[in-house]
Design a protein around this motif. Structure first.
Motif, short mmCIF file in Angstrom:
data_model
loop_
_atom_site.label_atom_id
_atom_site.label_comp_id
_atom_site.label_asym_id
_atom_site.label_seq_id
_atom_site.Cartn_x
_atom_site.Cartn_y
_atom_site.Cartn_z
N ARG A 7 37.07 50.23 95.00
CA ARG A 7 37.97 50.79 94.01
C ARG A 7 37.94 49.91 92.74
O ARG A 7 37.76 48.70 92.82
N GLY A 8 38.11 50.55 91.58
CA GLY A 8 38.21 49.80 90.33
C GLY A 8 37.02 50.03 89.41
O GLY A 8 36.13 50.85 89.67
N ILE A 9 36.97 49.28 88.31
CA ILE A 9 36.02 49.57 87.23
C ILE A 9 34.58 49.23 87.59
O ILE A 9 33.66 49.67 86.90
N LEU B 160 28.62 48.92 91.94
CA LEU B 160 28.55 48.30 93.26
C LEU B 160 28.22 49.31 94.34
O LEU B 160 27.56 48.97 95.33
N THR B 161 28.65 50.55 94.17
CA THR B 161 28.25 51.59 95.12
C THR B 161 26.74 51.75 95.12
O THR B 161 26.10 51.86 96.18
N ALA C 128 22.96 48.48 86.74
CA ALA C 128 23.11 49.16 88.03
C ALA C 128 23.81 50.50 87.86
O ALA C 128 23.42 51.51 88.45
N ARG C 129 24.83 50.53 87.03
CA ARG C 129 25.55 51.79 86.79
C ARG C 129 24.67 52.78 86.05
O ARG C 129 24.73 54.00 86.28
N THR D 46 25.65 55.21 80.78
CA THR D 46 26.42 53.97 80.67
C THR D 46 26.12 53.29 79.35
O THR D 46 24.97 52.94 79.07
N MET D 47 27.12 53.11 78.52
CA MET D 47 26.92 52.47 77.23
C MET D 47 26.75 50.96 77.40
O MET D 47 27.20 50.38 78.40
#
Length: 463
Positions: free
Chosen positions: A6-8, A13-14, A260-261, A267-268
């Motif tokens: 959970r979180g930003i 991380l997923t 990663a994102r 993703t900026m």
């Protein structure tokens, strides 16, 4: 291994965890939309949650499994640091109340102090009381927060919780008991309460979660059964078969998380850096990323500072992180300049008394410290001047890459520093402290080598 996030930092991380073969469970709606994968609803062996200040994450769960997740998370970048929590979530203690405050009591746990809100206690709490408490919420070391305690002993989970001595939540008046549906019972002497996530879980997942909770409840019962009462043994740890680790992401690591994102969704540049800096930035970032197909480029420091701060004429705190996890404030100063390249100048008027570290000159009334910080730089200088503007010397702090948030400039000090005395003599100091931090496991060798290289470059430039 099952992990709940959970979180930003969740999307990044997923991606990293699933690529490493771990199973993410109880995923949020946005995560389900972004990933072409099926996410289970079963119990999570490890939970990864963003800290309240968004500077990092807490990793909590089963002892042997936390280490594997921690290794992956801390490997994001060389300026990622981590610290084990001596009072992990779920640990059970015999504690002694040492002080009562307006909203709760300070409790000596032996390994640390905890805070027991009066609302979390079954009875009135007074100084000198010795009682059984459990860590309900651990606190990151850089926040200086005491772990939050409660007097109820429980096995808490995202699907269900077992509470020692409580009655069971049957799941609705007039309807069948949830326990009848999952065909399982809680351990004798423990009551079940169903968490919100249980609504989406299948019966097999709930049965497995109850079985795991029963095992943990049995271990707690065993630990308390033969132990002396709190009145005789406090402060003492009865049971701590869980692990909590705190991970702080440095600036380089946040940009690695961007990569990663970006492998998953638009993703900026500076996505995590911006979200870590200001809560209201999240909405703006989500809006930009929803509109733009490829918002990559340079980190937009000038725009960020203009929208959120810091601004000239305002103030900025120097958040001096230590390699052991503590955060020390060096005080606030007036922002005298903000440049588009990410440079911010801060002036502080100092109080007299003592000497300046490594410079060997006295602190006098009217002295001014001028600190020049630049976003992303591995060092920053502070020049000390007397009331008439004469230099008393310059102290260059070597640190993890500086991040200039709206209210606070953040970094972790890497011990080795360079000073330039008023007569022009240049000296490198505190290499021994860096060596000791490496030996103690507080600073990874790769990060230490970077610090030594930065110190050498600064020393050559000033000589």
């Amino acid at each position: 291994m099952t992990v709940k996030l959970r979180g930003i930092y969740t999307t990044a991380l997923t991606h990293l965890l699933t690529e490493a073969g771990h199973e993410v469970v109880q995923a949020s709606g946005p995560i389900r939309d972004r990933f072409d994968a099926d996410f289970g609803t079963e119990r999570a062996a490890v939970t990864v949650a963003t800290t309240d200040d968004r500077q990092g994450v807490g990793v909590s769960g089963d002892d042997e499994r936390v280490a594997a997740v921690q290794e992956l998370v801390t490997g994001v970048g060389r300026d990622t640091l981590w610290w084990p929590d001596p009072t992990p979530e779920g640990a059970v203690y015999a504690g002694e109340v040492t002080e009562t405050l307006g909203s709760g009591a300070v409790v000596d746990l032996g390994d640390a102090e905890g805070f027991l809100p009066y609302g979390n206690a079954d009875d009135r709490v007074e100084t000198g009381d010795r009682l059984v408490v459990q860590v309900a919420e651990a606190g990151a070391p850089w926040t200086d927060g005491r772990p939050v305690l409660e007097t109820a002993v429980a096995v808490r989970g995202s699907l269900l919780s077992l509470v020692r001595g409580a009655s069971t939540d049957t799941g609705g008046v007039g309807g069948p008991s949830m326990l009848d549906l999952v065909a399982a019972d809680p351990r004798e002497g423990w009551g079940v309460s169903w968490e919100r996530a249980s609504d989406d879980a299948d019966f097999d997942a709930l049965a497995a979660a109850l079985s795991a909770a029963n095992e943990r409840a049995a271990a707690i019962d065993d630990a308390l059964a033969d132990a002396p009462p709190a009145e005789e043994t406090a402060p003492h740890c009865y049971w701590d078969d869980t692990t909590t680790t705190w991970v702080w992401f440095g600036r380089e690591s946040r940009f690695e998380l961007d990569e990663a994102r970006r492998a998953v969704t638009t993703t900026m540049t500076g996505h995590h850096r911006l979200k870590a800096g200001h809560r209201t930035a999240s909405t703006a970032i989500d809006y930009v990323e929803a509109l733009c197909d490829d918002p990559e480029g340079e980190f937009p420091f000038a725009v960020t500072a203009e929208q959120f701060g810091p601004r000239e004429g305002g103030s900025l705190e120097l958040g001096h992180g230590k390699p052991d996890g503590r955060l020390i404030s060096l005080g606030r100063g007036e922002v005298t300049a903000v440049d588009a390249d990410g440079t911010v100048t801060v002036e502080r008027e100092l109080s007299p008394g003592g000497e300046y570290d490594a410079l060997g000159v006295p602190k006098e009334g009217g002295d001014i410290a001028e600190t020049t910080l630049k976003e992303g730089r591995w060092w920053y200088p502070t020049t000390y001047r007397d009331s008439e503007g004469t230099s008393k010397g310059t102290y260059v702090n070597v640190c993890t890459p500086v991040e200039i948030f709206p209210e606070t400039a953040r970094y972790v000090d890497l011990h080795v520093d360079v000073v330039r005395h008023a007569d022009g003599t240049v000296e490198r100091v505190d290499d021994d402290e860096l060596d000791a931090a490496v030996a103690a496991g507080e600073v990874p060798e790769e990060l230490a080598e970077r610090a030594r290289g930065v110190a050498a470059a600064v020393e050559n430039a000033l000589s």
